[in-house]
Design a protein around this motif. Structure first.
Motif, PDB file in Angstrom:
ATOM      1  N   THR A 115       0.836  -1.214   0.000  1.00 31.38           N
ATOM      2  CA  THR A 115       0.000   0.000   0.000  1.00 31.38           C
ATOM      3  C   THR A 115       0.866   1.257   0.000  1.00 31.38           C
ATOM      4  OG1 THR A 115      -0.125  -0.195   2.386  1.00 31.38           O
ATOM      5  CG2 THR A 115      -1.984  -1.020   1.149  1.00 31.38           C
ATOM      6  N   THR A 116       1.936   1.224   0.799  1.00 31.27           N
ATOM      7  CA  THR A 116       2.770   2.415   0.962  1.00 31.27           C
ATOM      8  C   THR A 116       3.638   2.651  -0.262  1.00 31.27           C
ATOM      9  OG1 THR A 116       2.837   1.856   3.293  1.00 31.27           O
ATOM     10  CG2 THR A 116       4.381   3.545   2.544  1.00 31.27           C
ATOM     11  N   GLY A 117       4.323   1.609  -0.723  1.00 32.01           N
ATOM     12  CA  GLY A 117       5.300   1.774  -1.791  1.00 32.01           C
ATOM     13  C   GLY A 117       4.691   1.804  -3.183  1.00 32.01           C
ATOM     14  N   TRP A 118       3.520   1.183  -3.317  1.00 35.00           N
ATOM     15  CA  TRP A 118       2.911   1.145  -4.650  1.00 35.00           C
ATOM     16  C   TRP A 118       1.900   2.265  -4.819  1.00 35.00           C
ATOM     17  CZ3 TRP A 118       1.544  -4.609  -6.194  1.00 35.00           C
ATOM     18  CH2 TRP A 118       2.701  -5.410  -6.042  1.00 35.00           C
ATOM     19  N   ARG A 119       1.593   2.900  -3.697  1.00 31.82           N
ATOM     20  CA  ARG A 119       0.700   4.070  -3.732  1.00 31.82           C
ATOM     21  C   ARG A 119      -0.735   3.717  -4.137  1.00 31.82           C
ATOM     22  NH1 ARG A 119       4.328   6.494  -1.043  1.00 31.82           N
ATOM     23  NH2 ARG A 119       5.792   7.921  -2.000  1.00 31.82           N
ATOM     24  N   PHE A 120      -1.407   2.992  -3.257  1.00 27.77           N
ATOM     25  CA  PHE A 120      -2.842   2.788  -3.482  1.00 27.77           C
ATOM     26  C   PHE A 120      -3.546   2.811  -2.130  1.00 27.77           C
ATOM     27  CE2 PHE A 120      -0.988  -1.505  -3.387  1.00 27.77           C
ATOM     28  CZ  PHE A 120      -1.779  -2.144  -2.449  1.00 27.77           C
ATOM     29  N   PRO A 121      -4.853   3.072  -2.129  1.00 23.83           N
ATOM     30  CA  PRO A 121      -5.575   3.194  -0.850  1.00 23.83           C
ATOM     31  C   PRO A 121      -5.483   1.917  -0.028  1.00 23.83           C
ATOM     32  CG  PRO A 121      -6.952   3.967  -2.662  1.00 23.83           C
ATOM     33  CD  PRO A 121      -5.745   3.343  -3.282  1.00 23.83           C
ATOM     34  N   THR A 122      -5.453   2.082   1.275  1.00 24.28           N
ATOM     35  CA  THR A 122      -5.155   0.953   2.161  1.00 24.28           C
ATOM     36  C   THR A 122      -6.188  -0.157   2.100  1.00 24.28           C
ATOM     37  OG1 THR A 122      -6.222   2.163   3.939  1.00 24.28           O
ATOM     38  CG2 THR A 122      -3.844   2.347   3.794  1.00 24.28           C
ATOM     39  N   GLU A 123      -7.412   0.158   1.664  1.00 28.48           N
ATOM     40  CA  GLU A 123      -8.431  -0.904   1.648  1.00 28.48           C
ATOM     41  C   GLU A 123      -8.411  -1.695   0.340  1.00 28.48           C
ATOM     42  OE1 GLU A 123      -9.012   2.243   1.269  1.00 28.48           O
ATOM     43  OE2 GLU A 123     -10.684   2.623  -0.121  1.00 28.48           O
ATOM     44  N   LYS A 124      -7.475  -1.363  -0.564  1.00 24.21           N
ATOM     45  CA  LYS A 124      -7.530  -1.959  -1.901  1.00 24.21           C
ATOM     46  C   LYS A 124      -6.546  -3.116  -2.115  1.00 24.21           C
ATOM     47  CE  LYS A 124     -10.373   1.070  -3.905  1.00 24.21           C
ATOM     48  NZ  LYS A 124     -11.757   0.714  -4.143  1.00 24.21           N
ATOM     49  N   ASN A 125      -5.896  -3.582  -1.027  1.00 24.16           N
ATOM     50  CA  ASN A 125      -4.831  -4.559  -1.215  1.00 24.16           C
ATOM     51  C   ASN A 125      -5.284  -5.808  -1.974  1.00 24.16           C
ATOM     52  OD1 ASN A 125      -2.681  -6.470  -0.799  1.00 24.16           O
ATOM     53  ND2 ASN A 125      -1.900  -5.031   0.724  1.00 24.16           N
ATOM     54  N   MET A 126      -6.400  -6.375  -1.532  1.00 23.17           N
ATOM     55  CA  MET A 126      -6.867  -7.615  -2.169  1.00 23.17           C
ATOM     56  C   MET A 126      -7.302  -7.346  -3.611  1.00 23.17           C
ATOM     57  SD  MET A 126      -6.359 -10.055  -0.193  1.00 23.17           S
ATOM     58  CE  MET A 126      -5.699 -10.038   1.459  1.00 23.17           C
ATOM     59  N   GLU A 127      -7.889  -6.174  -3.823  1.00 23.21           N
ATOM     60  CA  GLU A 127      -8.351  -5.840  -5.163  1.00 23.21           C
ATOM     61  C   GLU A 127      -7.156  -5.727  -6.113  1.00 23.21           C
ATOM     62  OE1 GLU A 127     -11.280  -2.685  -5.127  1.00 23.21           O
ATOM     63  OE2 GLU A 127     -10.710  -2.189  -7.197  1.00 23.21           O
ATOM     64  N   VAL A 128      -6.073  -5.070  -5.658  1.00 21.98           N
ATOM     65  CA  VAL A 128      -4.876  -4.942  -6.481  1.00 21.98           C
ATOM     66  C   VAL A 128      -4.289  -6.328  -6.742  1.00 21.98           C
ATOM     67  CG1 VAL A 128      -2.509  -4.060  -6.513  1.00 21.98           C
ATOM     68  CG2 VAL A 128      -4.380  -2.573  -5.765  1.00 21.98           C
ATOM     69  N   ALA A 129      -4.224  -7.138  -5.691  1.00 25.25           N
ATOM     70  CA  ALA A 129      -3.671  -8.493  -5.845  1.00 25.25           C
ATOM     71  C   ALA A 129      -4.499  -9.304  -6.843  1.00 25.25           C
ATOM     72  CB  ALA A 129      -3.642  -9.201  -4.493  1.00 25.25           C
ATOM     73  N   ARG A 130      -5.818  -9.129  -6.782  1.00 26.01           N
ATOM     74  CA  ARG A 130      -6.694  -9.875  -7.676  1.00 26.01           C
ATOM     75  C   ARG A 130      -6.516  -9.410  -9.118  1.00 26.01           C
ATOM     76  NH1 ARG A 130     -11.348  -8.548  -5.525  1.00 26.01           N
ATOM     77  NH2 ARG A 130     -11.073  -9.997  -3.810  1.00 26.01           N
ATOM     78  N   LYS A 131      -6.411  -8.089  -9.283  1.00 26.22           N
ATOM     79  CA  LYS A 131      -6.250  -7.556 -10.637  1.00 26.22           C
ATOM     80  C   LYS A 131      -4.936  -8.018 -11.257  1.00 26.22           C
ATOM     81  CE  LYS A 131      -9.297  -3.638 -11.020  1.00 26.22           C
ATOM     82  NZ  LYS A 131      -9.485  -2.311 -10.447  1.00 26.22           N
ATOM     83  N   ALA A 132      -3.896  -8.142 -10.437  1.00 25.64           N
ATOM     84  CA  ALA A 132      -2.617  -8.610 -10.964  1.00 25.64           C
ATOM     85  C   ALA A 132      -2.797  -9.973 -11.619  1.00 25.64           C
ATOM     86  CB  ALA A 132      -1.585  -8.685  -9.836  1.00 25.64           C
ATOM     87  N   VAL A 133      -3.605 -10.817 -10.984  1.00 21.06           N
ATOM     88  CA  VAL A 133      -3.829 -12.159 -11.521  1.00 21.06           C
ATOM     89  C   VAL A 133      -4.775 -12.103 -12.726  1.00 21.06           C
ATOM     90  CG1 VAL A 133      -4.802 -14.434 -11.008  1.00 21.06           C
ATOM     91  CG2 VAL A 133      -3.349 -13.276  -9.324  1.00 21.06           C
ATOM     92  N   GLU A 134      -5.800 -11.285 -12.609  1.00 22.90           N
ATOM     93  CA  GLU A 134      -6.802 -11.243 -13.681  1.00 22.90           C
ATOM     94  C   GLU A 134      -6.263 -10.632 -14.970  1.00 22.90           C
ATOM     95  OE1 GLU A 134      -9.999  -9.238 -11.706  1.00 22.90           O
ATOM     96  OE2 GLU A 134     -10.828 -11.107 -10.899  1.00 22.90           O
ATOM     97  N   THR A 135      -5.156  -9.886 -14.879  1.00 22.84           N
ATOM     98  CA  THR A 135      -4.551  -9.323 -16.083  1.00 22.84           C
ATOM     99  C   THR A 135      -3.379 -10.168 -16.578  1.00 22.84           C
ATOM    100  OG1 THR A 135      -3.103  -7.971 -14.702  1.00 22.84           O
ATOM    101  CG2 THR A 135      -5.130  -6.930 -15.470  1.00 22.84           C
ATOM    102  N   ASN A 136      -3.092 -11.255 -15.856  1.00 22.99           N
ATOM    103  CA  ASN A 136      -1.920 -12.098 -16.158  1.00 22.99           C
ATOM    104  C   ASN A 136      -0.605 -11.394 -15.868  1.00 22.99           C
ATOM    105  OD1 ASN A 136      -2.710 -14.682 -16.699  1.00 22.99           O
ATOM    106  ND2 ASN A 136      -3.094 -14.308 -18.876  1.00 22.99           N
ATOM    107  N   PHE A 137      -0.655 -10.242 -15.186  1.00 20.96           N
ATOM    108  CA  PHE A 137       0.598  -9.600 -14.767  1.00 20.96           C
ATOM    109  C   PHE A 137       1.333 -10.549 -13.832  1.00 20.96           C
ATOM    110  CE2 PHE A 137       3.287  -6.737 -12.329  1.00 20.96           C
ATOM    111  CZ  PHE A 137       3.740  -5.867 -13.301  1.00 20.96           C
ATOM    112  N   VAL A 138       0.548 -11.249 -13.041  1.00 20.15           N
ATOM    113  CA  VAL A 138       1.057 -12.296 -12.160  1.00 20.15           C
ATOM    114  C   VAL A 138       0.356 -13.572 -12.561  1.00 20.15           C
ATOM    115  CG1 VAL A 138       0.723 -13.166  -9.812  1.00 20.15           C
ATOM    116  CG2 VAL A 138       1.723 -10.900 -10.168  1.00 20.15           C
ATOM    117  N   MET A 139       1.114 -14.661 -12.685  1.00 17.82           N
ATOM    118  CA  MET A 139       0.493 -15.940 -13.032  1.00 17.82           C
ATOM    119  C   MET A 139       0.631 -16.903 -11.864  1.00 17.82           C
ATOM    120  SD  MET A 139       1.817 -16.270 -16.920  1.00 17.82           S
ATOM    121  CE  MET A 139       3.233 -15.236 -16.638  1.00 17.82           C
ATOM    122  N   LEU A 140      -0.415 -17.650 -11.609  1.00 13.35           N
ATOM    123  CA  LEU A 140      -0.393 -18.602 -10.500  1.00 13.35           C
ATOM    124  C   LEU A 140      -0.162 -20.002 -11.062  1.00 13.35           C
ATOM    125  CD1 LEU A 140      -3.355 -17.211  -8.341  1.00 13.35           C
ATOM    126  CD2 LEU A 140      -0.924 -16.674  -8.206  1.00 13.35           C
TER     127      LEU A 140
END
Lengths: 417, 424
Positions: free
Chosen positions: B337-362
């Motif tokens: 949240t601090t280093g990537w600059r996004f609102p503190t309540e958005k952590n899971m949403e950012v993590a989910r979007k990383a996967v949904e865009t294939n930026f991160v692959m599981l």
């Protein structure tokens, strides 16, 4: 003397929500629940269905032995609160025993308000507030031929329907100019009154009882204007008010009910009140109101419990919004919010006489203040939130009135899902 | 909706389905709106029911409706704020989703996997019964998912553990403790950035020599693992040391002031890849550390995300088993949240979007099975959806976004080739 960290008096929705909220935050603190009622916790709202036979009396309990055991709650039914000494943090019970508490919740509910009609002390009549009342009434309904119901509120109308269904001749006497005045306007009530008339019941609105006397059959009911009704079953259902005799001399501030702030706390720091005995803030104005409805009792009980246990997640009470649902002869009516049109407000009305569908909604500055339906289903919970959140519906009012179900859901999904 | 109506009412009447997907009526609303029972943990429908006809099943989590007790008063529809329980006009009674005993008809009928049955709540219920082996009150930044990750991991791995936490956010949050007391209920130590895997090797071997079975667990940052710590990590993996090495990848040295690491992605702002007239964020692409670990033929390698806890738990279980016979490596993406600059309540949403865009692959890898995707995303969102959810990419030019999108596709194709060859 027995001591307890939390003492909860009462055993219906507010009390049960409060003990659940206390246990969520404080699993260990000693918790005692005393109640006047001898049965396991039940809801006054279910009682008309006990009378009708729809609910088996042994199946209406909201919680049982298990709940009190697993939650480690010392449960004392059949013990009414007699007196309170806040300066000593003690409560005296009717059986003479005494309890010392650290924190106290008064969720003692309300009792039938008996109108001061001359002669009322000379006749036998029924009320409907406790399970025992319901069982007595159920037995009487079966034998009733000519019944009179005083009061066209929810309790009275439910009972009248039950009486109609067993073939009794029923008359409902209501002082106001239409029934269910707390929840519906005269047009909505008209649908309900006509449904009763069709079933052979008589609804006498704008009518006062001026005299009651015993008679051979049971009771003679003297109406304003000289008419007399004969009844073998008389039900007094003219509303409820809290029974607060136990507070005499205690210093706990009361008006119509026990005065509480937005944390449901009374003027005494370690005493809270919730449910039908509490008088709390009105959502629509600066005054405080008695909002004796089930969802509000649960909400208040939860807030009080969280406050008592010091739960940091507690949010202030949003203010009471009147709301209710009503079924009559298989049809349904829903009421959420205030029906009064304020200065600068607007009223939208949609009535279809043929299908019996009615929808009325009140708006001010694009905000919903109240919505009422007969035969028109919408999600009351969503409408309640639209009111509480003061959601700006400008530009969507027509759609909401035309299709409250889909439009409400769309707002829900977008705003808080 | 039709599948639900068929299963629950035996009709084709979608108005009676317990899942209501609403097509948006106005252009600005975008996407679909949904009305469905949430099976709330704190269900209001239950609290307002006067007849005791609704109850939450503590095992299945389903809020069940008992038609024999229900008096049809509709108060539950006023209690629920989500339209999760509503009147079925055809029967005059309320109806709600009962999850079809775990095999929902709507999920089985959904051709795009837009509807899925997620049982993550079961994990949380189960984990609640295990001992939390961290001290209360870890001092992470607001909204950080690392505390969740640390507590879940150590609860799962259990008390017979020696934990190594090299310099980074994990000890910074208090794993090694304060004032002479450790932050854990298991032995914990603070190796150098460079020698985590080497020190853990020695400790694990010493315990083995004394005949005691412990899990040697490292929870390290991406800086400590992929930069100066890489030689000891690589060495331990090559030797097949019996270690469970978890990397919490927040794509930089976040606790020391947000400097770039070799895991920082292209274009990202950090304090050492600033954004100004000339510089436009990091100019190199990120090192793919988990793929490097695959090339060590570790006993187990997997990537995971806290937005997909069921997936993470399945991999944690695999990694624990693998660490008894060889080197297990778990790479968990941790939005900062601090280093990537996004609102503190958005952590899971950012993590989910990383996967949904294939930026991160599981995916996961074992030498026997090769590499396989555990949550393939076949129709990924454009990577811009992920990039715009945080401030560190705000300055990106269209060309830079294009570069990242191309890199995402290239990475996906690269991993796919490995996966296909494994399957073949």
């Amino acid at each position: 003397m027995q001591e307890t960290r939390y003492l909860v008096v009462g055993s219906s929705h507010a009390a049960l929500e409060a003990v659940t909220a206390i246990r969520a935050q404080d699993p260990e603190g000693s918790l005692t629940l005393v109640t006047r009622d001898c049965h396991f916790p039940y809801s006054p709202t279910v009682l008309p269905y006990v009378v009708s036979g729809r609910s088996a009396p042994e199946c209406v309990f909201l919680q049982g032995e298990d709940f009190f055991a697993t939650q480690r709650i010392a449960y004392h039914p059949g013990r009414a609160l007699a007196q309170l000494q806040p300066q000593h943090n003690t409560a005296q019970l009717a059986d003479g025993s005494e309890l010392r508490y650290e924190k106290l919740l008064l969720a003692t509910g309300a009792a039938p308000a008996i109108p001061p009609i001359p002669g009322i002390d000379t006749v036998a009549f029924h009320v409907l507030r406790t399970l025992d009342d319901a069982l007595r009434l159920k037995a009487a309904v079966a034998a009733a031929r000519h019944a009179v119901v005083l009061g066209g509120g929810l309790v009275g109308m439910h009972a009248a329907e039950n009486l109609v269904s067993v073939g009794a001749q029923v008359t409902v006497v209501e002082m106001q100019d239409h029934v269910l005045g707390g929840y519906f306007d005269h047009r909505a009530a008209g649908f309900i009154e006509r449904a009763f008339a069709k079933q052979g019941a008589r609804i006498r609105t704008g009518c006062r009882v001026i005299h009651l006397a015993p008679s051979e059959k049971g009771a003679t009911i003297g109406l304003e204007g000289g008419e007399h009704l004969e009844a073998d079953l008389l039900l007094v259902a003219t509303g409820v008010k809290p029974d607060l005799e136990y507070l005499a001399g205690s210093g706990v501030a009361t008006a119509q009910g026990i005065c509480v702030d937005d944390a449901m706390r009374t003027n005494i720091g370690n005493i809270w009140a919730a449910g039908d005995c509490a008088q709390a803030r009105d959502f629509f104005g600066d005054r405080t109101i008695m909002n004796a409805i089930l969802p509000d009792a649960a909400e208040q009980g939860r807030i009080a419990g969280m406050a008592m246990a010091g739960d940091p997640g507690r949010k202030d009470y949003g203010g009471g919004v009147p709301l209710n649902t009503y079924r009559f002869f298989g049809r349904h009516a829903i009421s959420v919010g205030t029906g009064a049109v304020p200065a600068g407000g607007e009223e939208r009305l949609r009535i279809d006489e043929a299908t019996g569908r009615y929808l009325r909604a009140i708006f001010k500055n694009g905000r919903l203040l109240g919505i009422f339906g007969v035969g028109e289903f919408f999600d009351g919970g969503i409408m309640w939130q639209l009111i509480l959140r003061r959601v700006d519906l400008t530009g969507n009012i027509e759609r909401l009135v035309a299709n409250p179900l889909a439009t409400g859901r769309e707002f829900m999904s977008r705003l808080w899902s | 909706m039709r599948a639900c109506a068929r299963a629950k009412t035996g009709t084709e009447d979608t108005a009676r389905a317990r899942i209501q997907v609403l097509t948006p009526s106005s252009a600005d609303s975008g996407g679909f709106e949904l009305a469905l029972c949430r099976q709330c943990g704190d269900p209001k429908c239950v609290t307002v029911c006067p007849a005791g006809a609704l109850a939450k099943d503590r095992t299945s989590g389903v809020i069940a409706w008992d038609g024999s007790k229900c008096v049809d008063c509709l108060l539950c529809t006023v209690g629920c704020t989500y339209a999760g329980i509503a009147l079925d006009a055809a029967t005059g009674r309320v109806a709600k989703c009962d999850r079809c005993s775990g095999q929902p008809a709507c999920v089985l009928a959904c051709p795009t996997t837009a509807l899925r049955m997620v049982g993550a709540a079961r994990i949380y219920n189960e984990v609640g019964d295990w001992e939390d082996l961290f001290a209360p009150g870890l001092g992470g930044c607001q909204g950080c998912n690392t505390e969740l990750l640390m507590r879940h991991t150590l609860r799962r791995v259990g008390p017979d553990t020696v934990l190594a936490t090299p310099p980074g956010c994990v000890p910074g949050m208090g794993s090694v403790g304060y004032n002479g007391l450790t932050g854990t209920k298991v032995p914990v130590f603070h190796p150098l950035l460079t020698n985590t895997a080497a020190m853990l090797t020695g400790i694990k071997r010493q315990f083995k020599r004394t005949g005691r079975e412990v899990t040697a667990l490292a929870i390290a940052g991406d800086g400590g693992a992929s930069d100066v710590g890489f030689q000891s990590l690589s060495g331990a993996a090559e030797r097949g040391e019996q270690i469970l090495f978890m990397v919490v990848d927040n794509e930089g040295y976040m606790n020391t002031g947000m400097q770039r690491s070799s895991c920082t992605p292209y274009g990202a702002w950090t304090s050492t890849t600033p954004v100004g007239r000339e510089s436009k964020g990091k100019t190199q692409d990120a090192k793919n550390l988990p793929l490097l670990m695959v090339n060590h033929r570790c006993a187990y390698v997997a990537t995971a995300s806290t937005a997909f806890m069921e997936d993470l738990y399945a991999k944690l279980d695999m990694a624990i088993v693998a660490s008894k016979s060889g080197f297990a490596y778990l790479h968990v993406y941790s939005p900062c949240t601090t280093g990537w600059r996004f609102p503190t309540e958005k952590n899971m949403e950012v993590a989910r979007k990383a996967v949904e865009t294939n930026f991160v692959m599981l995916w996961e890898y074992t030498p026997a099975q090769g590499l396989r995707f555990t949550r393939p995303v076949d129709g990924p969102l454009p990577v811009g959806e992920y990039l715009k959810s945080m401030g560190r990419f705000r300055h990106l030019s269209a060309e830079q976004v294009q570069h990242i999108q191309a890199k995402v596709q290239e990475n996906r194709a690269f991993v796919e080739r490995i996966a296909v060859s494994a399957a073949g």
